[in-house]
Design an enzyme around this catalytic site. Structure first.
Site: not given
Ligand code: NDP
Ligand code: 8X3
Length: 252
Positions: A139, A152
């Protein structure tokens, strides 16, 4: 020739789900994992028959990771690409008010789940031979401090350093390692971070054009399909509406 296989953590939503759809619709076999089984079933039923294997798996549960890997059907092995995507932010309070259990959940998922997956998957990636890759979702919060990012952001700084260290330990194998670091993206991320607050979620994305899950899926596709001798080590992606801040000064 055998179809290539991608193993995705967090395929029930956001980046992981979009990546599963893109890859399965373009000839890859997909191992889709996450905790929400109904969503995994729906994903499988939406995609070409036989292209998707689903497994309910909690990244914080050691045994569930081991069982999922042990039970992979032969047609979903070896693994050409591991997408370490599953993760979350919980809470955006400053450190004095943050909840210890939220910190624990983020550390267990974003750090421990990711390193455990990586270690267990190495033998199957080695079997895939040239062109295999591990793509870790980091991120921009890894190197941009902002109020409330505390643990985070630190988990994502861990992902950044771990990606470099993993690449060092895998030197001499065919496995590539990438840290793919997105900025503001619209998924369920902010809803989870705000404990299901729909209003806060909508407000966060008001008046801006964030990254969409499909954009990240496109980048994963590009990374996984680079020539086998190329390792893109770090790729940061922000929406045009977002910039890195200059350090703030608080006076008085
Ligand atoms: P979502 O919340 O849409 O998706 C998150 C996914 O992670 C879900 O499929 C969820 O599945 C899974 N997950 C969470 N906890 C667990 C667990 N304990 N075991 C297995 N699976 C888990 O968010 P994003 O698609 O945005 O996030 C995906 C990744 O991208 C994350 O690592 C996030 O930190 C990162 N990210 C997101 C950004 C954003 O702004 N959205 C920017 C930068 C990075 P389930 O709940 O079914 O287990
Ligand atoms: C998620 C991006 O900018 O919300 O990893 O922290 S930010």
């Amino acid at each position: 020739m055998k179809d290539k296989v991608i193993f995705i953590t967090g395929a029930t939503s956001g980046f992981g789900e979009a990546t599963a759809r893109l890859f399965a619709n373009n000839g890859w076999k997909v191992v889709a994992t996450g905790r929400r089984l109904e969503r995994l079933k729906k994903l499988r039923s939406d995609l070409p028959k036989g292209q998707v294997y689903i497994a309910q798996m909690d990244l914080t549960k050691h045994n569930e990771i081991l069982n999922t890997i042990a039970n992979l059907p032969n047609e979903f092995k070896p693994i050409d690409c591991l997408l370490n995507n599953g993760g979350l932010a919980l809470g955006a309070e400053p450190i004095p008010n943050a909840k210890l259990e939220d910190w624990q959940a983020m550390i267990n998922t974003n750090i421990f789940g990711l390193i455990h997956m990586s270690q267990e998957m190495i033998p199957l990636l080695k079997q895939a031979g040239k062109g295999a890759s591990i793509i870790n979702i980091g991120s921009i919060a890894a190197r941009n401090a902002y109020p409330g990012a505390n643990v985070y952001g630190a988990t994502k700084a861990f992902v950044s350093q771990f990606s470099d260290n993993l690449r060092a330990d895998l030197a001499g194998t065919d496995i590539r390692v990438t840290n793919l670091a997105p900025g503001m993206a619209k998924s369920e991320f902010t809803k989870i971070r705000t404990y299901g607050d729909d209003e806060a979620n909508e407000k966060f994305y008001e008046g801006v054009e964030p990254i969409l899950p499909q954009d990240i899926a496109d980048s994963v596709w590009w990374l996984a399909n680079r020539p086998a001798h190329i390792n893109v080590t770090f790729l940061e992606i922000m929406p045009v509406c977002q910039i890195s801040g200059r350090p703030e000064i608080r006076r008085g």
